[in-house]
Design a protein around this motif. Structure first.
Motif, PDB file in Angstrom:
ATOM      1  N   ARG A   1      -3.210   4.066  -5.764  1.00 53.50           N
ATOM      2  CA  ARG A   1      -3.954   5.499  -4.712  1.00 53.50           C
ATOM      3  C   ARG A   1      -4.704   6.289  -5.238  1.00 53.50           C
ATOM      4  NH1 ARG A   1       1.018   8.168  -1.435  1.00 53.50           N
ATOM      5  NH2 ARG A   1       2.018   5.998   0.214  1.00 53.50           N
TER       6      ARG A   1
ATOM      7  N   TYR B   1      -7.741   7.144  -4.381  1.00 54.18           N
ATOM      8  CA  TYR B   1      -8.632   7.607  -3.159  1.00 54.18           C
ATOM      9  C   TYR B   1      -9.717   7.064  -3.253  1.00 54.18           C
ATOM     10  CZ  TYR B   1      -3.972   7.308  -0.664  1.00 54.18           C
ATOM     11  OH  TYR B   1      -2.736   6.883  -0.109  1.00 54.18           O
TER      12      TYR B   1
ATOM     13  N   ASP C   1       7.381   9.698   2.223  1.00 49.92           N
ATOM     14  CA  ASP C   1       7.145   9.573   0.763  1.00 49.92           C
ATOM     15  C   ASP C   1       7.894  10.112  -0.281  1.00 49.92           C
ATOM     16  OD1 ASP C   1       4.529   8.333   1.211  1.00 49.92           O
ATOM     17  OD2 ASP C   1       3.056  10.106   1.080  1.00 49.92           O
TER      18      ASP C   1
ATOM     19  N   ILE D   1     -11.445   3.278  -3.816  1.00 54.32           N
ATOM     20  CA  ILE D   1     -10.648   1.973  -2.586  1.00 54.32           C
ATOM     21  C   ILE D   1     -11.855   1.411  -2.721  1.00 54.32           C
ATOM     22  CG2 ILE D   1     -10.482   1.306  -0.693  1.00 54.32           C
ATOM     23  CD1 ILE D   1      -8.468   4.099  -0.448  1.00 54.32           C
ATOM     24  N   GLU D   2     -11.954   0.078  -3.213  1.00 53.22           N
ATOM     25  CA  GLU D   2     -12.909  -1.142  -2.934  1.00 53.22           C
ATOM     26  C   GLU D   2     -13.398  -1.880  -1.669  1.00 53.22           C
ATOM     27  OE1 GLU D   2     -13.512  -4.694  -5.700  1.00 53.22           O
ATOM     28  OE2 GLU D   2     -12.870  -2.664  -7.592  1.00 53.22           O
TER      29      GLU D   2
ATOM     30  N   TRP E   1       0.678  -1.551   0.383  1.00 52.34           N
ATOM     31  CA  TRP E   1       0.037  -0.335  -0.149  1.00 52.34           C
ATOM     32  C   TRP E   1       0.079   1.359  -0.055  1.00 52.34           C
ATOM     33  CZ3 TRP E   1      -3.566   2.575  -1.517  1.00 52.34           C
ATOM     34  CH2 TRP E   1      -5.356   1.294  -1.080  1.00 52.34           C
ATOM     35  N   ARG E   2       2.183   0.811   0.620  1.00 48.08           N
ATOM     36  CA  ARG E   2       3.360   2.106   0.356  1.00 48.08           C
ATOM     37  C   ARG E   2       3.626   2.123  -0.490  1.00 48.08           C
ATOM     38  NH1 ARG E   2       4.136   6.362   2.568  1.00 48.08           N
ATOM     39  NH2 ARG E   2       6.558   5.780   3.831  1.00 48.08           N
TER      40      ARG E   2
END
Lengths: 414, 414
Positions: free
Chosen positions: B399, B401, B259, B404-405, B210-211
């Protein structure tokens, strides 16, 4: 096959039942007690000690004595054996059984010349006014032929007590010791796997913490607060354990939130706020497993800990008891902690101000009973706040990449 | 107690040994086969079927038949029973045993009026040229008094075959069925815990992903490459399993990298590079547990997958075989994948260029034998690269956002 084994309950049929009981017991400490009490019952022994092997030593992990219990009362006799340990060597009855992998059966310890084997018991007897006569020490050997401990039975009772333990007693204890060895091994493997699982879950919490160390001890405090609230709400022990295990992962979804939003000093704008709110969905997707009760609860908490009692929360807008209790609890614990500590975007509120906000949230943001529970437990809550307070040094050390200390891995205990 | 039970090996003493064997078997499928074969051996039955209860149905999970095995050969007979399932109802022998929690013992199925109970066997017998006569169906009841399955034994062999199964057979099978019930329950609990543990570890991998979704399928590819290399290096099955479980977590420490560094399009400066390198230490601290073999290996991989064969790597500058093999393997798998795919800071290299770089690294960055193994397995490697290639849609969705499922949690199978 002998026909008369169809009789009501032969010792070997009893052994099968005991074996099932042992196998059903996953808790190691309860299992050790059960092994010893069943062994004593089956061979009619006044006392007994269960030793577990740790390298070159045998450590007593359970001890029972009917005579001393009658004399001293429940619970007292067991503590006499707490620190008992003997080496695996020919110099004690149990050490010898472990060393040779053979049963040692002595009808009368005091009749032995030289008393080398009796030394250990003699000291105990003198100190506690007990007389050890018959001793039966049976090695517990697992299917890989490893001695994992010794079952020691002391003083045969009943009409045969003068003769000590007989041939049938030996065979029964041997069979029971084999069953016990497997049961202990399984219980240990399960405990190890549980610990590995707990550590993997802990890894998820630590990972989340690494993203946001400005809230270094936030996770610990929220978990402790959740435990206090859960207890006050009358959660049964099992649920409370789950809550305490699952709560540290409530913010794991923040891993997916960009630094620019996660660490923004000021107020988030509308789009940033929407992105921040997805940490509930991301968290649920990371904890996407129904394979254990703790994972299921962790997922619920991650997903629903920003829902509000009046239905105005996110991501689903659930209302009242439609929000899982665990998430309602963490919601209050989380907000309470955010209010009462400093964040990158705000200072800590004064305690009175925090309580005022929490009270105002009763029935709106929070379930009223939970607010009552928190107010009733303020003493404990403040203890946690002080015990796990963020220190300036820790806040300064956040992201000090030049000084990351490599921790040694926790070693396994069994 | 009857003295003659001290005889060499009574059926109940055998049962204790079988019980230990069952308890030692943690693999569910091996356990089911063992239960059935031991049951058949102890009561001398030609055939048998083991049913496990799933709601209102009994599903055959093991089947054995000596006569059909002799006729059809090993492995053939078992497949005849593959899809066998009967409802928990009075309309079949096993269904009835499950429903009533009582043993059903029928000396001759064909002698029964109406043949209601025989219908199920009759169809099987017609199809496969077998004659089912004696049937003994024993419910497997766990310590919570739940029927978890039925043990069905068919056709008594030997001198007593005309009379079917006798009283002792019934008692032996009942005792064995009780032991089996506990063993099955334990094996299931263990399997469930293992799965929960695996899922928690998977959560750690997903969290890392995810990052850094620009490398969306990177984790899968590296894991697959590591498996290919491990196999080529002759790792035993157990180690190979661990490697495949542990590899996905190799970059979990990147969770702690800001990041601005993690997603920087250009080259990192000296200070940024040093911070980036701490992902090995952070990863090891997140995976800070010695509680299971997989956690220990995952920690080693996270910590050492940037060490180099010639000692010029980080964080410790280990050299040669001082670097754990698992980390050497992931080092090559990781670099190979980085070279052959696009990253935010570079385009993918052409396959020939990738191989040239890898060859040049043999003995410097990589263990030479590992480079040889990779070159020898290029066919498999390219298959993985193509099967798990990053699609543009996935890279674009990184990303996103707003979309997102929320995945449904995986439900547990047992």
């Amino acid at each position: 096959m002998t026909g008369n084994e169809t009789g009501a309950s032969s010792p070997f049929q009893q052994l099968i039942r005991v074996g099932i009981a042992l196998t059903s017991t996953q808790d190691l400490s309860a299992l050790l007690t059960l092994i010893l009490s069943e062994a004593r019952r089956m061979v009619d022994a006044d006392a007994g000690t269960l030793y577990v092997r740790e390298g070159a030593m045998l450590r007593a992990v359970a001890a029972q004595c009917r005579t001393l219990t009658e004399r001293l009362g429940d619970g007292k006799a067991e503590t006499l054996f707490d620190s008992l340990a003997v080496p695996v060597s020919p110099n004690s009855v149990c050490g010898s059984a472990a060393l040779t992998k053979e049963v040692v059966n002595i009808p009368d310890l005091h009749a032995i010349e030289g008393a080398r084997l009796a030394a250990c018991s003699a000291a105990f007897d003198r100190e506690h006014g007990y007389t050890t006569r018959a001793v039966l020490a049976v090695p517990m050997i697992d299917p890989e032929d490893e001695v994992i401990g010794v079952l020691q039975l002391i003083n045969k009772r009943g009409p045969l007590q003068q003769a000590g333990f007989g041939e049938l007693d030996v065979r029964i204890s041997l069979a029971l010791a084999s069953q016990a060895a497997v049961a202990i091994r399984n219980a240990r493997l399960t405990a190890q796997l549980r610990r590995a699982h707990r550590d993997a879950l802990l890894g998820l919490s630590i990972a989340a913490e690494w993203r946001d160390r400005a809230t270094a001890k936030h996770i610990t405090r929220v978990t402790e607060y959740a435990g206090i609230l859960g207890l006050a709400m009358g959660l049964p022990d099992g649920e409370l354990d789950l809550l305490v295990q699952a709560s540290p992962m409530h913010d794991v979804g923040k891993l997916g939130i960009p630094d620019a939003i996660l660490h923004k000093p000021g107020k988030l704008d509308e789009q940033e706020r929407r992105i921040m709110e997805t940490h509930t969905l991301i968290g649920a997707n990371i904890l996407n497993s129904g394979a254990s009760a703790v994972m299921r609860m962790a997922r619920q908490i991650a997903l629903y800990h920003h829902e509000k009692w009046d239905g105005s929360g996110y991501p689903k807008g659930l209302r009242g008891t439609a929000i899982p209790l665990c998430a309602r609890i963490v919601a209050l614990a989380d907000v309470y902690d955010a209010l009462s500590t400093r964040r990158c975007y705000k200072e800590a509120f004064a305690p009175e101000k925090v309580l005022e906000i929490v009270r105002q949230g009763a029935g709106a943001h929070f379930q009223p009973e939970l607010v009552d529970a928190l107010l009733a437990q303020l003493g404990r809550i403040y203890e946690i706040r002080d015990q796990f307070g963020d220190t300036q040094a820790e806040l300064d050390a956040f992201r000090d990449y030049a000084n990351i200390e490599l921790k040694e891995p926790d070693e396994d205990q069994y």
